[in-house]
Design an enzyme around this catalytic site. Structure first.
Site, PDB file in Angstrom:
ATOM      1  N   LYS A  10       0.866  -1.187   0.000  1.00  0.00           N
ATOM      2  CA  LYS A  10       0.000   0.000   0.000  1.00  0.00           C
ATOM      3  C   LYS A  10       0.898   1.231   0.000  1.00  0.00           C
ATOM      4  CE  LYS A  10      -3.863   1.781   2.845  1.00  0.00           C
ATOM      5  NZ  LYS A  10      -4.741   1.441   3.998  1.00  0.00           N
ATOM      6  N   SER A  20      -9.675  -1.255   7.385  1.00  0.00           N
ATOM      7  CA  SER A  20      -9.117  -1.098   6.028  1.00  0.00           C
ATOM      8  C   SER A  20      -8.302  -2.283   5.525  1.00  0.00           C
ATOM      9  CB  SER A  20      -8.244   0.160   5.969  1.00  0.00           C
ATOM     10  OG  SER A  20      -9.023   1.307   6.104  1.00  0.00           O
ATOM     11  N   SER A  64      -9.517   1.182   3.268  1.00  0.00           N
ATOM     12  CA  SER A  64      -8.731   2.023   2.377  1.00  0.00           C
ATOM     13  C   SER A  64      -7.644   1.264   1.610  1.00  0.00           C
ATOM     14  CB  SER A  64      -8.067   3.148   3.182  1.00  0.00           C
ATOM     15  OG  SER A  64      -7.164   2.600   4.139  1.00  0.00           O
TER      16      SER A  64
END
Lengths: 468, 62
Positions: A84, A183, A159
């Protein structure tokens, strides 16, 4: 050439590791297969912000030389993974999905980045995410939102959106997500993969862009439970650079990869997670109910538990999150608000409008919840719940603000810091994946992993891949 | 939850100015309804009587 009938991008970390260790698969061949897969699919998925082709191929050649030389490092050696884009990577742009950090190039690796490198993994690139790990798909940020591999017209959840789409579609064998309110487990559930949020303090947050210091967690997202166990093994452990890092010893998580849940007591907080609610999809709940029956058939005992603080936990999670986020982002929010996307700018600004009294009351609520969960966990080994209230929504008509209120099935375990995993447990009539959440006692990642592994091996949902 | 809490624009603008957020009227108009959603959350946590319950300074789950 590899000695396997499977497409290389459909191998699990466990399967590829066995072939790599035996010299039956080359890290170079494997890494190239993933770049081919990314080239074939990413114009539709938008999983990646930055690709590291040259660097990754060089790392793969080095891994190949090491393994051939008899220096095999372990399960992640030669395995292509992705991060990420909020994990600092020395010399590589780390945007956090925002125009604010569009050109930011860290000088040091985050601790999880460094530990994955030490384990010999190959970094394919940096992944899409909701801006600063909050909100939802936002076309006012510089990056395209990632799409769900099971249905490209649907969101991935977030997310850790790119982490979920990349692993689900076979663009990476594993990824790191981060999790402040769900997330990791949320997008894992919506994209049909495994997501593991460890106990708070189990994995260092040093060098990971902050949303909420006291609620941020680092964890793996993979196709199978065993692959998450291997990734957790690589990144877990004390780090003096993170003041909240735990000194608790790190067990060997591979010892938990055993199919046995006999005699374990599963607590179902039915009043919050299973009973009918206008904001909860009944089909999702029914699918998870079936999975609970399977766990019972496998020898678990099922008990209903009451956790009254659950009705307040979402509020505490949200207030703490935006208050801490505002404290972290205040300078940029005041000096260059136009560089934030619309969703995050609004939510961070609200953090600046809440009072110290609001924040402290939310923290006291958190203490209550933590105590209540701990009391329940003296009587049960795990909580089992649906991971999400809904299957993945379609992009069309999706309003992130509609998810601001109502129940969150993941946030309670960020507020309490307890370890929780999402494991696939079925599909809706529309063909969208559904995940089951298993949460346990502090630092009982071994128990959580074993319970999820037992279910996974019995149900075998991992055998189904999206047709992208 | 009980009645949805609301705030006047005058009070909301005062709070935003005090926080130094530097928002124009259009931004205030956009943000106020969302802030009112968050007010539901703050009202909820303030509805609990914790008595002498302390807040731990540093959070640890164990």
């Amino acid at each position: 050439m590899a000695t396997t009938d499977k497409k290389l991008h459909h191998l699990t970390i466990h399967e590829a590791g066995q072939l790599l260790k035996a010299g039956e698969l080359s890290p170079v061949e494997l890494t190239q297969a993933f770049f081919d897969r990314i080239a074939e699919t990413d114009d539709r998925l938008h999983s990646f912000i930055t690709l590291l082709s040259d660097e990754a191929m060089a790392e793969a050649r080095a891994a190949e030389a090491e393994i051939r030389g008899g220096r095999y490092r372990g399960h992640l050696h030669g395995i292509p993974i992705a991060l990420k884009d909020l994990y600092d990577t020395a010399g590589i742009r780390t945007t956090a999905g925002s125009r604010v950090d569009f050109d930011r190039v860290p000088t040091e690796d985050s601790t999880p980045t460094a530990r994955l490198k030490e384990a010999g993994s190959i970094l394919l690139g940096k992944l899409a995410m909701h801006e600063f790990a909050l909100g939802g798909p936002d076309w006012t940020t510089p990056f395209e939102p990632a799409c769900n591999p099971w249905n490209l017209a649907h969101i991935t959840g977030g997310s850790s959106s790119g982490s979920a789409s990349a692993v689900s579609s076979g663009q990476a064998m594993g990824a790191l997500g981060s999790c402040t309110g769900g997330s990791i487990r949320g997008p894992a559930s919506l994209c049909g993969i495994v997501g593991l949020k460890p106990t708070y303090g189990r994995v260092s947050r040093s060098g990971v862009v902050t949303l909420s210091w006291s609620q941020d967690h680092v964890g793996p997202m993979t196709w199978t439970v065993e692959d998450s166990a291997y990734m957790l093994q690589a990144i877990a452990g004390h780090d003096p650079k993170d003041p909240t890092s735990s000194r608790a010893p790190v067990p060997d998580y591979s010892l938990s990869l055993r199919e046995d849940i006999r005699g374990k007591v599963i607590g179902l907080p039915r009043h919050y997670f299973f009973d009918p609610d206008p904001g909860v999809n009944a089909e999702v709940v029914a699918i998870v109910e079936k999975a609970v029956v399977e766990l019972e058939k496998l020898g678990a005992k099922i008990e209903t538990v009451e956790l009254p603080s659950l009705e307040y936990v979402r509020a505490a999670n949200t207030i703490i999150m935006v208050s801490e986020a505002y404290a972290f982002h205040e300078p940029n929010l005041k000096s260059r608000p136009q560089d934030f996307g619309e969703i995050v700018r609004a939510r961070f600004r609200i953090g600046g409008l809440l009072s110290a009294g609001d924040y402290l009351q939310a923290q006291r609520c958190r203490q209550w919840s933590k105590r209540e969960f701990a009391e329940a966990l003296r009587k049960v080994d795990f909580f089992v719940t649906p991971t999400m209230t809904q299957p993945a929504p379609a992009f069309e008509g999706y309003d992130p603000n509609t998810t601001l209120m109502g129940r969150s099935f993941t946030a309670p375990f960020n507020v309490t810091g307890l370890p929780a995993i999402s494991v696939p447990c079925g599909f809706t009539e529309a063909g969208l994946p559904v995940g089951m959440q298993i949460a346990g006692k502090p630092f009982d990642e071994p128990g959580v992993i074993q319970a999820a592994y037992t279910y996974q091996q019995h149900a075998r949902w991992y055998e189904q891949r999206p047709a992208i | 939850m009980a009645d949805k809490p609301t705030i006047s624009m005058e009070e909301f603008k005062f709070m935003a100015d005090r926080a130094g957020l530097g928002m124009d009227q259009a931004e205030l108009d956009h943000l106020k309804p969302m802030y009112e959603l968050y007010m539901e959350y703050t009202a909820l946590v303030h509805s609990i009587n914790f008595g002498p319950e302390e807040m731990v300074v540093e959070f640890h789950p164990d």
